[in-house]
Enzyme design. Structure first.
Site, PDB file in Angstrom:
ATOM      1  N   ASP A 160       0.933  -1.428  -0.197  1.00 54.54           N
ATOM      2  CA  ASP A 160       0.122  -0.093  -0.533  1.00 54.54           C
ATOM      3  C   ASP A 160       0.474   1.296  -0.013  1.00 54.54           C
ATOM      4  OD1 ASP A 160      -2.204   1.662   0.866  1.00 54.54           O
ATOM      5  OD2 ASP A 160      -3.030   0.522   0.516  1.00 54.54           O
ATOM      6  N   HIS A 201      -3.839   4.586   4.170  1.00 59.49           N
ATOM      7  CA  HIS A 201      -4.636   2.956   4.076  1.00 59.49           C
ATOM      8  C   HIS A 201      -3.731   2.848   3.999  1.00 59.49           C
ATOM      9  CE1 HIS A 201      -6.396   1.180   0.766  1.00 59.49           C
ATOM     10  NE2 HIS A 201      -7.250   1.978   1.264  1.00 59.49           N
ATOM     11  N   SER A 375     -11.694  -2.070   0.407  1.00 58.40           N
ATOM     12  CA  SER A 375     -10.164  -2.192   0.847  1.00 58.40           C
ATOM     13  C   SER A 375      -9.971  -2.556   1.954  1.00 58.40           C
ATOM     14  CB  SER A 375      -9.651  -0.254   0.739  1.00 58.40           C
ATOM     15  OG  SER A 375      -9.415   0.370  -0.187  1.00 58.40           O
TER      16      SER A 375
END
Ligand SMILES: *[C@@H]1O[C@H](CO)[C@@H](O)[C@H](O)[C@H]1NC(C)=O
Ligand SMILES: *[C@@H]1O[C@H](CO)[C@@H](O)[C@H](O)[C@H]1NC(C)=O
Ligand SMILES: [Ca+2]
Length: 758
Positions: A160, A201, A375
Site C-alpha cells: 500500500d 491507507h 479496501s
C-alpha cells in the site's frame, strides 16, 4: 511432601509443551493440598464496628466488607505467613471462641484456570461490531480466538502507501523483514505525511490485520499475534517493475500479501498485471512459502458507482488472488461495491453514512472508526486466513481457496442474484460464496488434506471469426481432457480467454453456463465503457463452478444490452478449466474434529460440557509434527489413516474414574515420571520450509503426507488434551472435596482444642 520438588518434576515433564500444560500443571497442583493464606473471611452480625473490634483485639487488619451492606468481612493478619500448608490454629481458635463471630474461614489459594473465551480488553473493541459477537452473524472471530488461534507465526504484508511502524498498536507486531519502500528504495516503509493524510491507507489496513490486543489502546486486529509488515509502493510512480518487486518481496518469509489497489475503477478500463507482475504471481504460487504458494488477498474494487466490473481488473480476476467483496452491517451491497464472477468471498465494511465502519489504527498514533470501502474488507479476510494458516501451516494456495469457498456462507447477505450452482452451493456475483466465517475456516483447515496438483485443460471454443448477433450462444461439448493426464473431474477456477471487437464494449454482456447449469456473468454491461477497442485475449474468470464436473455442454452467451445497432466479431474464445481428477464433493463435508469436548467449569466454577475445544498453538503443533504418522495409503483419508496407527504408537490412558482421596495423596508424593500422554508430546525441531526443485507430483506427495501427518497428530493431541483436561477436572473436584474434608476436620478439631489450651 512440600510443593517445591513435585513442581520441579512437573516442569521437567511438561516443558515440551508449555502452552498446553501450563493450566493443567496449575490445576494439578491445586489438587494436592490446600495452601492457606494470611486472610480470613469472617461473618459478624453487627457490622463494621464489630469487625474493627475483632481486628484490634486479635491483631488483624480489617480490609472491609466482602459485599456492600453485608455481614462478611475480610481480615488479614500481618503476622501470619503469606502461604502455608496448614491453617493457623491459634487465630482460628481465637475466632472460634469469640461469641460475636458467626462464621469464619481462613482463605486458601484457589487456582482457577482462565476460560478461553476471552474478549480483548482494548477500549475500542466494543466498537468492532463485525467481530465482537455483538451481532448474530459476524465474522466469527471470537470463536477462533477461543481455540487459541491468533495468527502466531504467520507473516502478512500490506502492499500500500506505507505503514506507521512505530504506531502504539502495531510496533510489537511490526516485521521489518516483511516491509520495504519501493517508492524511495529503502527498507523503511514509514508513510509520507501530508496535510490531507492521503497516505493513511496502509496503516489503516495493517491495524485491521494485526493491531495488538489487550494493550489498553484502540481495538484488536483479527490476527493480533501475527507479524505485520508494509510495502510502500502506491505513493509515487507505479510501474510493472515496482508492482512485481512488491509482490515478490521475501516470498519465503511473507505468507500473505494483502492488496487493496488495482487499475482505475472508472467503469471503462480493462487492464491487468504487466508481464513482470504476472510472473511475480506465478512465481509466488509455485515457489513462495516453501513451494506451498504465497497467498495474495485482493480487494474487489470500489467502482460500484460507475457500474464497474471487477472482471475487467486483471488483479482481482487472477486465479492467484483471493478476491474479497464487501457487505454492510445490514447485509446489503455497499454503494461502492463492484460485482463480478471472480469474487470468492466477502467480509464486512462500511455502507451508507448511517452504517458503522471499520475500527483500526490511523496515522499519528491515532485510532479511527472510519475505515471504509472494499479496501477494508480484504485485510479482514487476510487476517482470517492467517488464523487458518496457524491452524494448518501446510495449506497450499489452492487449499486455501478451497477452504474459503467452504467457509463462506450466504448468511443474511442480500442480493438479487443468489443462485445455487451444480454442487449445491449458493453463489452471487456481489459476494462470491458469501460471508467468510473464521471459526468454520479454521475448523476446516485443521483437517484439510492437500488437493492434488492443479491440472489445466484448455478447450478451443471458437477458432474462426463469428459475427456477434444481438443475442447469441456459442456451445461446446467438452470432455474435460478425458482420457489424458489433464483430465479434470472437479473444477476450481474457470477462465475464458476472449478476443472480440465491438462497437461499444460496455454494451455487451458476456456469460458462461456450465454443463451443470450454472450461469455466471463474466462481464455485465458497463454504461460508461464506450470503448470500441473490444477485448484482446482478455481473461475472464469465474469461481462459480467450483467443484463442478466440467464434462458436457458449455455455453458462452453474448448479449447486446445497449445500443441496438452495435456490431462486432468474435475472433477467438478458449475455455480454460482448472482443477483435479479427484471428486472433491466426495470428501467428508464436516470438520472431523468436533468430537468429544472436555468438561470445563464456567465462571462460577461449575462443571459443564465445554463448547469450544482449543486446538494446537504453533508450539504444540511443531511438537506434534515430527512425530507425525505417514500413512502408506495416501487418499485413505485423515481419520482412517490416523486411527489404527496412532493407537499402536501411543497408548492413551482410558478416561480415569475420579481419583480417591488416597490416590490424590499418593499424587502429592510425586507425579509419575513416565506419563504415556507426555511421552507422545516429545519435543522436536519445527520443520523448516525449503525451496525445492522437485516436480509437482512429488511435491504434492510430500505436502499430502505432511498434511496427513499433521491432521493425524492434531487429532491425537486433541484426544490427549481432552483426556488430560478431564483428569485435571477430576482432580480439581477431588481437591475441593479434600479441602472441604480438611475444613470439617479443622472445625471438628477446634472445640476439642479449645477446652485444653489458651
Ligand atoms: C457430448 O459428448 C459426449 C461424448 O461424445 C456424448 O456422449 C454426449 O451426448 C454429448 N453431449 C451433448 C449434449 O451433445
Ligand atoms: C467516450 O466517452 C468519453 C467521455 O464521455 C469521451 O471523451 C470519449 O470521446 C468517448 N469515446 C468514444 C470512443 O466515443
Ligand atoms: Ca489494541
Amino acid at each position: 511432601m512440600g510443593p517445591a520438588p513435585t513442581k520441579l518434576l512437573w516442569i521437567l515433564v511438561l516443558t515440551p509443551s508449555l502452552i498446553l500444560v501450563r493450566p493443567l500443571a496449575v490445576g494439578w497442583r491445586s489438587a494436592r493440598v490446600p495452601i492457606y493464606v494470611s486472610s480470613w473471611a469472617v461473618r459478624v452480625t453487627q457490622g463494621n464496628r464489630e469487625a474493627e473490634r475483632l481486628a484490634r483485639k486479635f491483631g488483624f487488619v480489617n480490609l472491609g466488607q466482602v459485599f456492600p451492606d453485608g455481614q462478611y468481612f475480610h481480615l488479614r493478619h500481618r503476622g501470619v505467613a503469606q502461604q502455608s500448608l496448614s491453617p493457623h490454629w491459634g487465630h482460628c481458635l481465637r475466632l472460634k471462641k469469640d461469641p460475636k463471630v458467626r462464621w469464619f474461614e481462613q482463605q486458601t489459594v484457589r487456582r482457577r484456570v482462565k476460560r478461553s473465551l476471552e474478549v480483548p480488553t482494548d477500549p475500542w473493541f466494543p466498537r468492532q461490531w463485525y467481530m465482537n459477537n455483538e451481532m448474530p452473524l459476524d465474522l466469527n472471530i471470537l470463536q477462533s480466538w477461543a481455540q487459541g488461534l491468533t495468527g502466531r507465526g504467520v507473516v502478512i504484508s500490506i502492499l500500500d502507501d506505507g505503514i506507521e511502524k512505530d504506531h502504539p498498536d502495531l510496533w510489537a507486531n511490526y516485521d521489518p523483514l516483511a516491509s520495504y519502500d519501493f517508492n524511495d528504495y529503502d527498507p523503511d516503509p514509514q508513510p509520507r505525511y501530508t496535510p490531507s493524510n492521503k497516505n493513511r491507507h496502509g496503516t489503516r489496513c495493517a491495524g485491521e490485520v494485526a493491531a495488538m490486543a489487550n494493550n489498553g489502546f484502540c481495538g484488536a486486529g483479527v490476527a493480533f499475534n501475527a507479524r505485520i509488515g508494509g510495502v510502500r509502493m502506491l505513493d509515487g510512480t507505479i510501474t510493472d517493475v515496482i508492482e512485481a518487486q512488491s509482490l515478490s518481496l521475501q516470498p519465503q518469509h511473507i505468507h500473505i500479501y494483502s492488496a487493496s489497489w488495482g487499475p482505475e475503477d472508472d467503469g471503462r478500463t480493462v487492464d491487468g498485471p504487466g508481464i513482470l507482475t504476472h510472473e511475480a504471481f506465478l512465481h509466488g504460487v509455485t515457489h513462495g512459502r516453501g513451494g506451498l504458494g504465497t497467498l495474495f488477498v485482493w480487494a474487489s474494487g470500489n467502482g460500484g458507482l460507475r457500474y464497474d466490473n471487477c472482471n475487467c481488473d486483471g488483479y482481482t480476476n487472477s486465479i492467484h488472488t483471493i478476491s474479497v467483496g464487501s457487505a454492510t452491517r445490514q447485509g446489503r451491497v455497499p454503494w461502492y461495491s463492484e460485482a463480478c464472477a471472480s469474487i470468492l468471498t466477502t467480509t464486512f465494511s462500511s455502507g451508507l453514512a448511517t452504517d458503522p465502519q471499520i475500527v483500526t489504527t490511523d496515522l499519528y498514533h491515532q485510532c479511527t472508526d472510519e475505515h471504509t470501502g472494499t479496501s477494508a474488507s480484504a485485510p479482514l479476510a487476510a487476517g482470517m486466513i492467517a488464523l487458518a494458516l496457524e491452524a494448518n501451516p501446510f495449506l497450499t494456495w489452492r487449499d486455501t481457496q478451497h477452504l474459503v469457498v467452504r467457509a463462506s456462507k450466504p448468511a443474511h447477505l442480500q442480493a438479487e442474484d443468489w443462485s445455487t450452482n451444480g454442487v449445491g452451493r449458493q453463489v452471487s456475483h456481489h459476494y462470491g460464496y458469501g460471508l467468510l466465517d473464521a471459526a468454520l475456516l479454521v475448523d476446516l483447515a485443521r483437517t484439510w488434506l492437500s488437493t492434488q496438483p492443479q491440472r489445466k485443460c484448455a478447450v478451443e471454443v471458437v477458432l474462426a471469426p463469428l459475427p456477434i448477433l444481438l443475442r447469441m450462444r456459442v456451445e461446446k461439448n467438452v470432455s474435460a481432457c478425458g482420457g489424458s493426464h489433464r483430465y479434470i473431474r472437479s473444477l476450481e477456477h474457470v477462465q475464458v480467454q476472449l478476443s472480440l471487437s465491438y462497437s461499444r464494449r460496455g454494451d455487451l454482456e458476456i456469460s458462461l453456463t456450465s454443463p451443470m447449469g450454472t450461469r455466471s456473468t463474466l462481464v455485465a454491461i458497463r454504461p460508461l465503457d464506450n470503448s470500441s477497442q473490444g477485448y484482446h485475449n482478455w481473461m475472464f474468470m469465474s469461481t462459480h463452478f467450483w467443484d463442478e464436473n466440467p464434462q458436457g455442454l458449455w455455453a458462452l452467451g453474448l448479449w447486446n444490452k445497449g445500443y441496438y445497432f452495435n456490431t462486432g466479431t468474435l475472433h477467438r474464445c478458449t475455455l480454460l478449466l482448472y482443477g483435479t481428477a479427484e471428486d472433491m464433493m466426495a470428501r467428508p463435508l464436516v470438520p472431523q474434529v468436533t468430537g468429544s469436548a472436555g468438561m470445563r467449569r464456567d465462571i462460577k466454577g461449575l462443571c459443564q460440557e465445554g463448547k469450544a475445544t482449543r486446538y494446537l498453538s504453533p508450539e504444540e503443533r511443531f511438537v506434534g509434527l515430527q512425530g507425525g504418522i505417514h500413512s502408506p495409503h495416501p487418499g485413505s483419508g485423515a481419520a482412517a489413516g490416523m486411527g489404527s496407527k496412532t493407537k499402536k504408537r501411543v497408548v492413551l490412558p482410558t478416561r480415569p474414574a475420579p481419583p480417591t482421596v488416597e490416590q490424590i495423596l499418593e499424587d502429592v508424593r510425586g507425579a509419575p515420571a513416565e506419563d504415556p500422554v507426555f511421552t507422545a508430546l516429545a519435543p522436536e525441531e519445527p520443520p523448516v520450509p525449503h525451496r525445492n526443485t522437485e516436480d509437482p507430483e512429488a511435491q504434492w506427495e510430500r505436502f499430502f503426507l505432511q498434511g496427513q501427518a499433521y491432521v493425524a497428530t492434531n487429532e491425537r493431541l486433541r484426544q490427549a488434551r481432552d483426556q488430560l483436561r478431564q483428569r485435571c477436572e477430576d482432580l480439581c473436584r477431588a481437591s475441593e472435596e479434600l479441602e472441604r474434608d480438611v475444613g470439617q476436620v479443622t472445625q471438628a478439631a477446634l472445640p476439642v482444642t479449645s477446652t485444653t489450651s489458651d
